[in-house]
Design an enzyme around this catalytic site. Sequence first.
Site, PDB file in Angstrom:
ATOM      1  N   ARG A  48       0.842  -1.201   0.000  1.00 31.97           N
ATOM      2  CA  ARG A  48       0.000   0.000   0.000  1.00 31.97           C
ATOM      3  C   ARG A  48       0.871   1.243   0.000  1.00 31.97           C
ATOM      4  NH1 ARG A  48      -1.219   1.927   4.613  1.00 31.97           N
ATOM      5  NH2 ARG A  48      -1.910  -0.019   5.577  1.00 31.97           N
ATOM      6  N   TYR A 101     -17.954  16.410 -14.841  1.00 29.93           N
ATOM      7  CA  TYR A 101     -18.318  14.985 -14.877  1.00 29.93           C
ATOM      8  C   TYR A 101     -19.287  14.683 -13.730  1.00 29.93           C
ATOM      9  CZ  TYR A 101     -17.607   9.938 -14.394  1.00 29.93           C
ATOM     10  OH  TYR A 101     -17.790   8.592 -14.281  1.00 29.93           O
ATOM     11  N   ASP A 173      -9.172  18.402 -14.622  1.00 33.03           N
ATOM     12  CA  ASP A 173      -9.435  17.013 -15.009  1.00 33.03           C
ATOM     13  C   ASP A 173      -9.076  16.898 -16.488  1.00 33.03           C
ATOM     14  OD1 ASP A 173     -10.547  14.629 -15.927  1.00 33.03           O
ATOM     15  OD2 ASP A 173     -12.240  14.720 -14.529  1.00 33.03           O
ATOM     16  N   LYS A 198      -9.607   5.674 -19.022  1.00 36.01           N
ATOM     17  CA  LYS A 198      -9.985   6.138 -20.343  1.00 36.01           C
ATOM     18  C   LYS A 198      -8.784   6.078 -21.298  1.00 36.01           C
ATOM     19  CE  LYS A 198     -13.720   6.790 -17.945  1.00 36.01           C
ATOM     20  NZ  LYS A 198     -14.093   8.063 -17.335  1.00 36.01           N
TER      21      LYS A 198
END
Length: 378
Positions: A48, A101, A173, A198
């Site tokens: 992590r 978004y 973004d 994406k």
Amino acid sequence: MTGFNTRAIHAGQEPDPATGDVVVPLHLATTFKQDGVGGLRGGYEYSRSGNPTRTALQEALASLEQGSTGLAFASGLAAEDTLLRTVCEPGSHVVLGGDAYGGTFRLISRVVSRWGVEHTPVDLNDADALRAAIRPTTRVIWCETPTNPLLNVADIARLAEVAHDAGALLVVDNTFASPYLQQPLPLGADVVVHSTTKYLGGHSDVVGGALVVSDPGLGEQLTFSQNAMGAVSGPLSDWLVLRGIKTLGVRMDRHQANAARIAEHLAAHPAVSAVLYPGLPDHPGHEIAAKQMSGFGGMLSFRLAGGEEAALRVCERARVFTLAESLGGVESLIEHPARMTHASAAGSPLEVPADLVRLSVGIEDVEDLLADLDQALR
Ligand SMILES: *Cc1c(COP(=O)(O)O)cnc(C)c1O
């Protein structure tokens, strides 16, 4: 600095010194042997906190966006959540684009708001409205450009000035453009957000997110949060995004060449009442896009003269375009934002028109894509 495509293939991805692997290995181990207590090899102790595959991806992301620090997360929204809960505190205020978004709006308005963070959606291109929205507690101006699904364009350099005058951070973004076409940090933005799901992943087979920042101090704060909050990406996801990044440039060239052809074709089609694509000279954001992007991207939306019914019919009749949410993969996708990706925005300031169809233009042969749209529009 070497060129973009060279960095996409090599930044953070030098051959493994021990084995010579040309491709960064997939490090699945959760923990790493210590040579004596605290004697870490390469700085890794627990996956992590740090993982070599993730490090490679993070270095590649920082290089492509020209930032000091890149950080990879489990999804775009995980990256956004980590960012907002690091830079905001109870009483902070966020100004965001009125057509951000939907998932970003939902995160800010329904989750982060519960920690006492306030928000104002505003048209970022309306300078007076933007000035009026800013408060002494404004900590973040959140911009998406081009936007999803209306393809609005905002002027990053101008927004950076407004944000900095207000003592706020400009967050961009950059999912729709990808760093190949637009690099917000050199234009003055403080933080770049990506859904690597994406274009960066590019093959519709991985969910991931990223933050890249220019200020190393902010980078350290976010690195702390990445470990403390734990919304990290897994090594297989990191590996897949790294693989995708290597071909980002050649994919984007084809995505946007195909999108430009389709935009022109649809603009001349009698069943289409409007085409929203920043590459068209009559698009309201065309000049700003031409100034701050090196291409206009592979996303476009269009409106049907026949209204919602016609929009739904086109989505359902397409054969080469697949009816599906998401975007940025090699395959062309078609969707109806009002009923699919943006259904949760119904009744809110972010509601989208019902006659709108969104395309994620893939890298197939453009003649097949044009023929498919023609038969679906017939
Ligand atoms: C998909 C998307 C997100 C959210 O990313 P996830 O990986 O789905 O969490 C954020 N911003 C934009 C512009 C997106 O398209």
